[in-house]
Write a protein that holds these residues in place. Structure first.
Motif, PDB file in Angstrom:
ATOM      1  N   MET A   1      27.715 -51.250  15.229  1.00 17.84           N
ATOM      2  CA  MET A   1      26.832 -50.223  14.795  1.00 17.84           C
ATOM      3  C   MET A   1      26.737 -49.484  16.100  1.00 17.84           C
ATOM      4  SD  MET A   1      23.772 -50.164  12.422  1.00 17.84           S
ATOM      5  CE  MET A   1      22.935 -51.326  12.981  1.00 17.84           C
ATOM      6  N   LYS A   2      27.360 -48.297  16.349  1.00 18.99           N
ATOM      7  CA  LYS A   2      27.075 -47.515  17.514  1.00 18.99           C
ATOM      8  C   LYS A   2      25.918 -46.479  17.383  1.00 18.99           C
ATOM      9  CE  LYS A   2      29.746 -44.371  20.575  1.00 18.99           C
ATOM     10  NZ  LYS A   2      30.951 -43.519  20.799  1.00 18.99           N
ATOM     11  N   LYS A   3      25.096 -46.615  18.436  1.00 14.26           N
ATOM     12  CA  LYS A   3      23.825 -45.609  18.358  1.00 14.26           C
ATOM     13  C   LYS A   3      24.215 -44.389  18.470  1.00 14.26           C
ATOM     14  CE  LYS A   3      20.633 -49.115  20.071  1.00 14.26           C
ATOM     15  NZ  LYS A   3      19.587 -49.462  20.832  1.00 14.26           N
ATOM     16  N   LYS A  10      14.548 -39.189  17.338  1.00 15.64           N
ATOM     17  CA  LYS A  10      13.731 -40.482  17.054  1.00 15.64           C
ATOM     18  C   LYS A  10      12.319 -39.989  16.811  1.00 15.64           C
ATOM     19  CE  LYS A  10      16.715 -44.045  19.105  1.00 15.64           C
ATOM     20  NZ  LYS A  10      16.774 -45.171  20.156  1.00 15.64           N
ATOM     21  N   ILE A  46      13.146 -47.100   9.900  1.00 19.85           N
ATOM     22  CA  ILE A  46      14.018 -48.037  10.127  1.00 19.85           C
ATOM     23  C   ILE A  46      15.039 -47.468  10.895  1.00 19.85           C
ATOM     24  CG2 ILE A  46      15.787 -49.319   9.010  1.00 19.85           C
ATOM     25  CD1 ILE A  46      13.718 -49.873   6.524  1.00 19.85           C
ATOM     26  N   THR A  47      15.601 -46.196  10.414  1.00 18.61           N
ATOM     27  CA  THR A  47      16.968 -45.727  11.269  1.00 18.61           C
ATOM     28  C   THR A  47      16.224 -45.426  12.678  1.00 18.61           C
ATOM     29  OG1 THR A  47      16.391 -43.503  10.406  1.00 18.61           O
ATOM     30  CG2 THR A  47      17.856 -44.716   9.310  1.00 18.61           C
ATOM     31  N   THR A  48      15.142 -45.077  13.015  1.00 14.87           N
ATOM     32  CA  THR A  48      14.435 -44.973  14.347  1.00 14.87           C
ATOM     33  C   THR A  48      14.668 -46.009  15.248  1.00 14.87           C
ATOM     34  OG1 THR A  48      12.963 -42.968  13.559  1.00 14.87           O
ATOM     35  CG2 THR A  48      12.545 -44.076  15.531  1.00 14.87           C
ATOM     36  N   PHE A  49      14.290 -47.286  14.658  1.00 17.25           N
ATOM     37  CA  PHE A  49      14.434 -48.236  15.523  1.00 17.25           C
ATOM     38  C   PHE A  49      15.812 -48.912  15.509  1.00 17.25           C
ATOM     39  CE2 PHE A  49       9.710 -48.453  14.390  1.00 17.25           C
ATOM     40  CZ  PHE A  49       9.373 -48.370  15.698  1.00 17.25           C
ATOM     41  N   LEU A  50      16.657 -48.619  14.780  1.00 20.17           N
ATOM     42  CA  LEU A  50      18.073 -48.940  14.915  1.00 20.17           C
ATOM     43  C   LEU A  50      18.876 -48.178  15.982  1.00 20.17           C
ATOM     44  CD1 LEU A  50      18.975 -50.154  11.215  1.00 20.17           C
ATOM     45  CD2 LEU A  50      18.554 -51.508  13.327  1.00 20.17           C
ATOM     46  N   GLY A  51      18.215 -46.835  15.816  1.00 16.33           N
ATOM     47  CA  GLY A  51      18.963 -45.808  16.722  1.00 16.33           C
ATOM     48  C   GLY A  51      20.220 -45.524  16.056  1.00 16.33           C
ATOM     49  N   PHE A  52      20.369 -45.699  14.757  1.00 16.23           N
ATOM     50  CA  PHE A  52      21.660 -45.295  14.001  1.00 16.23           C
ATOM     51  C   PHE A  52      21.299 -44.530  12.732  1.00 16.23           C
ATOM     52  CE2 PHE A  52      24.842 -46.694  10.926  1.00 16.23           C
ATOM     53  CZ  PHE A  52      25.896 -46.116  11.319  1.00 16.23           C
ATOM     54  N   CYS A  53      21.725 -43.526  12.468  1.00 14.67           N
ATOM     55  CA  CYS A  53      21.837 -42.736  11.117  1.00 14.67           C
ATOM     56  C   CYS A  53      23.100 -42.674  10.471  1.00 14.67           C
ATOM     57  CB  CYS A  53      21.032 -41.418  11.099  1.00 14.67           C
ATOM     58  SG  CYS A  53      20.731 -40.471   9.639  1.00 14.67           S
TER      59      CYS A  53
END
Length: 69
Positions: A1-3, A10, A46-53
């Motif tokens: 999963m690429k940020k 964010k 959740i998407t903020t902390f993962l850095g992935f949308c």
């Protein structure tokens, strides 16, 4: 999963989630709309902390300016 989310992206997501939670706590939004907005707030965090949308993938968007190795 690429940020694929940058720092500004964010920050905006966290600010929106914070506003939604405050509106819910103060009973400005209630009922089904309030529940849906809280779910959206959780997803934003959740998407903020993962850095992935995942919604960025079909459009090819990437707000992350850092290069991954």
């Amino acid at each position: 999963m690429k940020k694929n989310m940058g720092t500004l992206d964010k920050g905006i997501r966290l600010a929106i989630a914070f506003v939604i939670v405050i509106l819910d706590i103060n009973n400005v939004v209630t009922g089904t709309l309030g529940d849906i907005l809280l779910i959206v707030a959780v997803l934003l965090v959740i998407t903020t902390f993962l850095g992935f949308c995942p919604l960025y993938l079909p459009f090819g968007w990437n707000t992350n300016k850092q290069k991954e190795e």
